[in-house]
Design an enzyme around this catalytic site. Sequence first.
Site, PDB file in Angstrom:
ATOM      1  N   VAL A  43     -29.057  -6.645  43.782  1.00  0.00           N
ATOM      2  CA  VAL A  43     -29.304  -8.058  43.477  1.00  0.00           C
ATOM      3  C   VAL A  43     -30.803  -8.339  43.356  1.00  0.00           C
ATOM      4  O   VAL A  43     -31.197  -9.350  42.797  1.00  0.00           O
ATOM      5  CB  VAL A  43     -28.671  -9.016  44.523  1.00  0.00           C
ATOM      6  N   UNK A  44     -31.632  -7.421  43.856  1.00  0.00           N
ATOM      7  CA  UNK A  44     -33.084  -7.610  43.797  1.00  0.00           C
ATOM      8  C   UNK A  44     -33.670  -7.150  42.466  1.00  0.00           C
ATOM      9  O   UNK A  44     -34.741  -7.592  42.083  1.00  0.00           O
ATOM     10  CB  UNK A  44     -33.777  -6.811  44.903  1.00  0.00           C
ATOM     11  N   THR A  45     -33.023  -6.214  41.805  1.00  0.00           N
ATOM     12  CA  THR A  45     -33.610  -5.636  40.596  1.00  0.00           C
ATOM     13  C   THR A  45     -33.398  -6.538  39.391  1.00  0.00           C
ATOM     14  O   THR A  45     -32.398  -7.225  39.283  1.00  0.00           O
ATOM     15  CB  THR A  45     -33.024  -4.236  40.292  1.00  0.00           C
TER      16      THR A  45
END
Length: 156
Positions: A43-45
């Site tokens: 979810v961070u990328t």
Amino acid sequence: MAILAGKKVIAVGDRDGVPGPAIAECAKSAGAEVVFATTECFVUTAAGTMDLQNQARIKELAEELGGENIVVLLGAAEPDTASLAAETVTLGDPTFAGPLAGVSLGLKVYHILEPEIKAEIDPAVYEEQAAMMEMVLDVDALAAEVSKMRKEGSKY
């Protein structure tokens, strides 16, 4: 026929799923050699793509060791994330953002929680490293997504 015994394993864990080191311990207990282990935060990328450095490392390992000798084990928490990661190591990066854009490695890929992988892992190690996630993740949906990509894109 064993899936993991004697194979080189690339463990791509997920911060919200099964982490890379836990996948690595499971794989070792099944007789595999872990050649790369990482934990991503999908979810961070950007665009939900697989980390670009990890794509580069996987590509290098496939070229160096031969795709037929490698099994990628995923620890993704979400079925769509698992599908994206499986597609990246089989057919190529679908986001066209990384080194595997347009590169079809065709690697064999499984989710660590798939029954055929679980069956090869030492039960005590599995219990300690991965079993907890079986209770909170949708194992059937994860297995279905990764299996679909494996059938579609794996050459081995």
